[in-house]
Design a protein around this motif. Structure first.
Motif, mmCIF file in Angstrom:
data_model
loop_
_atom_site.group_PDB
_atom_site.id
_atom_site.type_symbol
_atom_site.label_atom_id
_atom_site.label_comp_id
_atom_site.label_asym_id
_atom_site.label_seq_id
_atom_site.Cartn_x
_atom_site.Cartn_y
_atom_site.Cartn_z
ATOM 1 N N TYR A 108 -17.041 7.540 -13.733
ATOM 2 C CA TYR A 108 -16.388 8.745 -13.221
ATOM 3 C C TYR A 108 -16.760 9.693 -14.372
ATOM 4 N N LYS A 109 -16.279 9.578 -15.427
ATOM 5 C CA LYS A 109 -16.337 10.627 -16.632
ATOM 6 C C LYS A 109 -17.859 11.045 -16.645
ATOM 7 N N LEU A 112 -18.874 13.029 -13.701
ATOM 8 C CA LEU A 112 -18.182 14.175 -13.695
ATOM 9 C C LEU A 112 -18.700 15.066 -14.561
ATOM 10 N N GLU A 113 -19.257 14.683 -15.785
ATOM 11 C CA GLU A 113 -19.771 15.329 -16.882
ATOM 12 C C GLU A 113 -21.101 16.003 -16.466
ATOM 13 N N ASN A 116 -20.903 18.723 -13.728
ATOM 14 C CA ASN A 116 -20.401 19.954 -14.352
ATOM 15 C C ASN A 116 -21.596 20.671 -15.143
#
Length: 155
Positions: A108-109, A112-113, A116
């Motif tokens: 997820y991180k 998400l990165e 973004n």
């Protein structure tokens, strides 16, 4: 002292006979050492087997004592054992779930990165596009004004 030139009835010199005798003695000594090593090896093997037999017997006796101790324990032993097994099962089930959570959190991180970064890249591209469109519009308007002036001058 050796008699280098003498020989016996077999045609071998004294030196050759002595060398042959020394070789036989060396071989006999080597064989005797090998036999001693093999004998000691067998003794050690027998002692190890004896110790293994004793260890197995001790293990059986300890298991029997353990079983007797289990019988003497808490009268709620069966219920406790059932609950402990359920706890162990829950722990076994929790471990992969926890690992799965950690993996998905990492994914997820990372996602998400990446999202973004792509959003930032898109915003930069949109800004660049807007600048290009504005410049294009300005240039077209300028060209239209020039063409309009040319038409007016022709009239």
């Amino acid at each position: 002292m050796r008699n280098l030139g003498s020989s016996n009835g077999s045609g071998l010199s004294t030196d050759e006979i002595e060398d042959e005798e020394m070789a036989r003695m060396a071989i006999a000594t080597f064989q005797a050492r090998e036999e001693e090593i093999e004998r000691k090896k067998m003794e050690v093997k027998e002692r190890v087997e004896l110790q293994l037999g004793r260890a197995e017997e001790e293990s059986r006796r300890l298991a029997q004592i353990w079983e007797e101790l289990e019988v003497l324990t808490d009268p709620m032993r069966k219920e406790v054992a059932v609950v402990r097994k359920k706890i162990d099962m829950a722990n076994r089930e929790l471990k992969p779930l926890g690992q799965s959570i950690q993996k998905k959190e990492r994914e997820y991180k990372e996602a998400l990165e990446a999202f973004n970064e792509k959003s930032k890249e898109k915003a930069q591209l949109v800004t660049a596009l807007m600048e290009l469109l504005t410049e294009s519009e300005r240039l077209r308007m300028k060209k239209l004004e020039e063409l309009s002036k040319n038409i007016e001058s022709i009239q």
